[in-house]
Design an enzyme around this catalytic site. Structure first.
Site, PDB file in Angstrom:
ATOM      1  N   CYS A 126      -7.815 -11.886 -23.691  1.00  0.00           N
ATOM      2  CA  CYS A 126      -8.015 -10.469 -24.005  1.00  0.00           C
ATOM      3  C   CYS A 126      -8.990  -9.841 -23.016  1.00  0.00           C
ATOM      4  O   CYS A 126      -9.496 -10.509 -22.117  1.00  0.00           O
ATOM      5  CB  CYS A 126      -8.524 -10.300 -25.434  1.00  0.00           C
ATOM      6  SG  CYS A 126     -10.205 -10.935 -25.663  1.00  0.00           S
ATOM      7  N   CYS A 138     -12.345 -11.479 -22.465  1.00  0.00           N
ATOM      8  CA  CYS A 138     -12.330 -12.630 -21.551  1.00  0.00           C
ATOM      9  C   CYS A 138     -12.473 -12.177 -20.104  1.00  0.00           C
ATOM     10  O   CYS A 138     -13.284 -12.713 -19.348  1.00  0.00           O
ATOM     11  CB  CYS A 138     -11.025 -13.413 -21.710  1.00  0.00           C
ATOM     12  SG  CYS A 138     -10.762 -14.110 -23.338  1.00  0.00           S
ATOM     13  N   ASP A 171      -0.090  15.339  10.121  1.00  0.00           N
ATOM     14  CA  ASP A 171       0.007  15.348  11.578  1.00  0.00           C
ATOM     15  C   ASP A 171       1.383  15.905  11.935  1.00  0.00           C
ATOM     16  O   ASP A 171       2.372  15.597  11.270  1.00  0.00           O
ATOM     17  CB  ASP A 171      -0.157  13.934  12.120  1.00  0.00           C
ATOM     18  CG  ASP A 171      -0.098  13.889  13.639  1.00  0.00           C
ATOM     19  OD1 ASP A 171      -0.830  14.658  14.272  1.00  0.00           O
ATOM     20  OD2 ASP A 171       0.686  13.087  14.172  1.00  0.00           O
ATOM     21  N   ASP A 230       1.064   8.647  11.526  1.00  0.00           N
ATOM     22  CA  ASP A 230       1.869   7.481  11.898  1.00  0.00           C
ATOM     23  C   ASP A 230       1.107   6.166  11.792  1.00  0.00           C
ATOM     24  O   ASP A 230       1.667   5.108  12.011  1.00  0.00           O
ATOM     25  CB  ASP A 230       2.454   7.637  13.311  1.00  0.00           C
ATOM     26  CG  ASP A 230       1.380   7.766  14.381  1.00  0.00           C
ATOM     27  OD1 ASP A 230       0.229   7.389  14.114  1.00  0.00           O
ATOM     28  OD2 ASP A 230       1.703   8.243  15.481  1.00  0.00           O
ATOM     29  N   ASP A 237      -3.426   7.806  14.569  1.00  0.00           N
ATOM     30  CA  ASP A 237      -4.118   8.561  13.520  1.00  0.00           C
ATOM     31  C   ASP A 237      -5.028   7.676  12.672  1.00  0.00           C
ATOM     32  O   ASP A 237      -5.569   8.119  11.662  1.00  0.00           O
ATOM     33  CB  ASP A 237      -3.095   9.236  12.585  1.00  0.00           C
ATOM     34  CG  ASP A 237      -2.281  10.298  13.303  1.00  0.00           C
ATOM     35  OD1 ASP A 237      -2.850  11.007  14.131  1.00  0.00           O
ATOM     36  OD2 ASP A 237      -1.078  10.395  13.035  1.00  0.00           O
TER      37      ASP A 237
END
Length: 861
Positions: free
Chosen positions: A13, A16, A455, A653, A657
């Protein structure tokens, strides 16, 4: 810093996972940590000089759980590890199903024995005589109680993990869901055993009222029902969780297993993981490409749909790049491997999706904080409730029942699963559509974005600039072409490539300029026959002291038409202007419109001058454009926008960039999916299509909404369920929850959270072939309508083309034909000077001739 993933065993759970995260987080050298309950995994980034595997595993074990490093065997990649995990998951599911079946087999007789009078009354039938003789009356109390004890023992043994793990966690001071279930069930069984002793005492002393009282409050059926119903819930939850990772399983299946390689002049088939960079690979028709590489020989249409989501096959010929797991078409390809094994695109995608699915979104911190104190608080509430009912005069059995109901109805599981199941389904759904989101944090950030920066070149436009105008100012076109080729063939700029291709189509050759120098964003210069020449924008030539006043009006006219003018000059005057334009993609125009419809501001970045940039901006519909931006200045522009209190997503790209992508709140690499793109961006879109930016943001919003829904239901369930189990409505309305109802409710809460997350599988990504909005006056391309018709007929046309000289010519002819309405597939044969075109409508020879002529060639037949 080192990044690793560990399998963690024993977690049941949210308490834990919170405990494990807290234990490992205390270690020195931990940089980043995420524990995922859904995948039972731990992802950690740490300083190798201060921390190692042994210390990490030890910390997990001291917290009461087990840990092992994933994929630490040599040669085991993400794909193989995921396959092993899937097999382990199936085995665990099979064991749980077997455990559940036998639990039900033993539980049914208990329910019949314990509730036979109630069942007979409900069915309107008399109690069978045999049941009366065996179980009715105080004289049969020992038989009645011992039979239930004997039947409940196998159920408790079958589900012993709840008791072992639960009390072990309690002993370590970090109680979890197993602790609540184990305590509730064990307490019920213990009370039943105590009742048997009281029954025995009553029989021995003739106290028939005591015997009757305890024989009707044994709770053995509750002890068995609690663990059985929890197992039902866990089984359904496991089945549902298996569905959340279907996308990852599909990607893993794509990983190529075998490869045909040429070594020592002979072909041999080997496991794909044994490939080496530089190997020469044969890819037969219909086979999967086993590694990333470059085509050495052959031509074929390659289907990359499973990786990019792009439905149309892509023509590949000599010099083109192919990616692993793509499916070869009808041609034979010979490729040179460049990236193999763990470095191949498909393996990177598997690893990326796997890590992202196991990551956490910041919103999960709310659940983690609550989970850390939830179970101890519930145990305290249960004890307090029992005590309060005893103090107000309730019977021991009543107070005991209330306390057990609180223990078993409280559900930390739903809290722990609320975030990871939604993230796994959301990221998996994105991967199915070629949208690779790298983490839960990126998924959440995408919902907070209010500005998208795009861009221009290759993102908004097609990224294939072409020469549109050639204006001679001095000398001849031949001389200008030679100078342009000498200068630009040493440049890697897309505009330079357009100039080189234009010159090469004229069959003109020239030696490279000497002492070549490029100034990014401005221009280039070099010496040709010992004379210095320049090529670039107007500002660059003016910096060199060259007068461009005479060309001012001409440059402005070209810019207003959205064209980029390149000026060529010697040290004295301008020799000519070559105008270049990069056509905007239709999908970009639609995507920008949809981004604005989502309430986002769209900004275009470009190195073009202001006039050209504004012309393009007007056509595509962005809110504003920022022109004259040099590649190195894009990150600074992103920071300026962020300074205006805006959350910025940058789409580019992923290569030139990269700094801007890393600077943005959300970096989106478009159309790359390999190399630096995966490292520099928060999300990678495999297709070169802005529509996927729209899809990613919509998917992120849907996923975060789903997480909020899950958290709401997990919280509200406990907020309502715990008071009901405590009996707050009993004095006024007589409403009381039995432990069995509490266990059923606990089981269903987790199942409901998982099932809600699975609704995300119905998400449909935006597609460039979708209908345009009602306000769009453009027509849909004819091929889209054709694809939607089931009775579509395909036609084949063979066209003879003159003027193609090289691979570049072949590519130009192919792209020109492929862009025609109704064309579904094109194969251009350079050797035989012909093109085979598959189309869904009748296309006249004149139409073909015009398209080929525009590309610079001639149709002769």
């Amino acid at each position: 810093m080192k990044k690793e993933k560990y399998n963690v065993t024993g977690m049941s759970c949210a308490a834990c996972s919170a405990r494990v995260e807290k234990a490992v987080g205390k270690l020195e050298g931990v940089e980043k940590l995420a524990v995922n309950l859904l995948t039972n995994s731990l992802q950690i980034t740490y300083d190798e000089a201060r921390l190692d595997e042994k210390k990490i595993v030890s910390a997990v074990e001291q917290a009461g759980y087990g840990a092992s490093l994933c994929g630490n065997d040599k040669g085991k990649g993400a794909a193989r590890v995921n396959t092993a995990e899937a097999d382990a998951g199936l085995k665990a599911e099979k064991e749980m199903r077997l455990r559940l079946v036998w639990s039900i087999v033993f539980l049914l007789p208990i329910m019949v024995v314990a509730s036979h009078q109630m069942l007979a009354s409900a069915l309107g039938i008399p109690v069978p005589e045999m049941m009366r003789e065996l179980f009715h009356g105080p004289e049969n109390a020992i038989t009645f109680s011992f039979l239930q004890l004997l039947l409940v023992i196998p159920i408790m043994l079958l589900n012993r993990k709840y008791y072992i793990n639960g009390f072990k966690s309690l002993w370590h001071g970090n109680p979890n869901m197993d602790s609540l279930v184990g305590m509730g069930s064990a307490a019920a069984a213990a009370f039943g055993c105590f009742a048997i002793f009281r029954i025995g005492w009553g029989l021995g002393h003739g106290d028939w009222q005591l015997v009757q009282e305890y024989s009707s409050n044994l709770y053995f059926e509750s002890a068995g029902m609690i663990v059985t119903l929890i197992t039902v819930g866990k089984y359904l939850e496991t089945r549902a969780k298996g569905s959340t990772s279907e996308a990852l399983k599909k990607i893993v299946k794509l990983v190529p297993q075998r490869a045909i390689v040429v070594r020592s002049g002979a072909e041999q088939e080997i496991p794909a993981e044994e490939l080496m960079p530089g190997d020469e690979i044969i890819v037969k028709p219909g086979a999967s490409v086993p590694a990333d590489g470059i085509v050495l020989e052959g031509q074929s249409s390659v289907d990359e749909a499973a990786l990019t989501g792009e439905s149309m096959p892509v023509l590949k010929s000599k010099g083109d790049r192919v990616i692993s797991a793509a499916i070869n078409g009808n041609g034979l390809l010979r490729i040179r491997a460049t990236q193999v094994g763990e470095d191949s695109t498909i393996r990177k995608i598997v690893q990326l999706v796997d890590e992202a699915s196991a990551s956490k979104a910041p919103i999960a911190k709310i659940a983690d904080k609550i989970a850390g104190i939830f179970v101890p608080a519930v145990i305290g509430i249960a004890a307090a409730t029992g005590l309060v009912w005893l103090l107000v005069g309730a019977s021991v059995e009543f107070a005991f029942s209330m306390a057990i109901s609180i223990l078993v109805i409280s559900c930390p599981c739903a809290l722990g699963l609320a975030t990871p199941v939604a993230i796994m389904v959301g990221i998996g759904k994105g991967a199915e559509n070629g949208i690779l989101i790298k983490s839960g944090e990126a998924l959440e950030t995408a919902c907070q974005i209010n500005t998208v920066v795009l861009d221009k070149t290759g993102t908004i436009t097609e990224g294939r600039p072409q020469v549109t105008d050639v204006i001679i100012q001095s000398g001849s076109e031949m001389q200008l072409a030679e100078i342009a080729l000498a200068l630009e063939q040493s440049s890697e700029h897309p505009l330079a490539n357009a100039v080189v291709e234009w010159v090469q189509r004229k069959n003109i050759t020239a030696d490279r300029a000497e002492d070549f120098l490029a100034e990014p964003g401005k221009g280039v210069c070099g010496f040709i026959n010992k004379e210095k020449y320049f090529a670039g924008n107007q500002a660059y030539l003016q910096e060199q002291g060259i007068n461009t006043a005479a060309q001012e009006s001409l440059l402005e006219e070209l810019a207003q038409a959205g064209k980029t003018p390149l000026l060529f000059a010697n040290e004295r005057n301008v020799l000519g202007i070559i105008a270049i334009a990069d056509r905007e993609k239709e999908s970009s125009i639609r995507a920008i419109s949809k981004l604005k419809g989502l309430g986002l501001e769209v900004v275009m970045l470009t190195g073009d001058n202001q006039i050209t940039a504004e012309a393009v901006a007007k056509r595509v519909g962005v809110d504003r454009c920022i022109a004259g931006v040099l590649p190195g200045d894009k990150a600074a522009v992103i920071r300026e926008i962020q300074a205006q209190n805006k959350k910025v997503a940058m789409a580019g790209d992923g290569i030139n960039d990269a700094p801007a992508l890393m600077c943005a709140n959300l970096g989106i690499s478009i159309g790359a999916g390999t190399d630096i793109a995966i490292d520099s961006a928060d999300a990678v879109l495999m297709k070169n299509d802005l529509q996927d930016v729209v899809s990613m943001i919509e998917l992120s919003r849907s996923t975060l909404l789903n997480i909020k829904e899950n958290l709401f239901w997990a919280f509200i369930y406990n907020v309502i369920g715990i008071p009901l189990a405590a009996g707050v409505l009993y004095p006024a309305m007589g409403i009381k929850l039995s432990p069995m109802i509490g266990a059923a409710a606990m089981s269903l809460s987790s199942v409901c959270v998982v099932m809600n997350a699975l609704r995300l599988k119905r998400f449909k990504a935006d597609c460039s072939s979708d209908d345009f909005s009602a306000g769009d006056s453009q027509e849909k391309p004819a091929e889209i309508e054709a694809i939607k018709r089931k009775d579509v007929e395909k036609m084949e046309k063979i066209i003879k083309i003159e003027g193609m000289m090289c691979q570049h010519c072949q590519k130009h002819a192919h792209d020109a034909l492929a862009a025609m309405d109704g064309v579904t597939d094109v194969v251009v044969d350079l050797e035989n000077k012909q093109a085979t075109v598959q189309c869904t409508r009748e296309i006249s020879i004149d139409e073909f001739a015009k398209v080929i002529a525009d590309a610079g060639y001639e149709v002769v037949k």
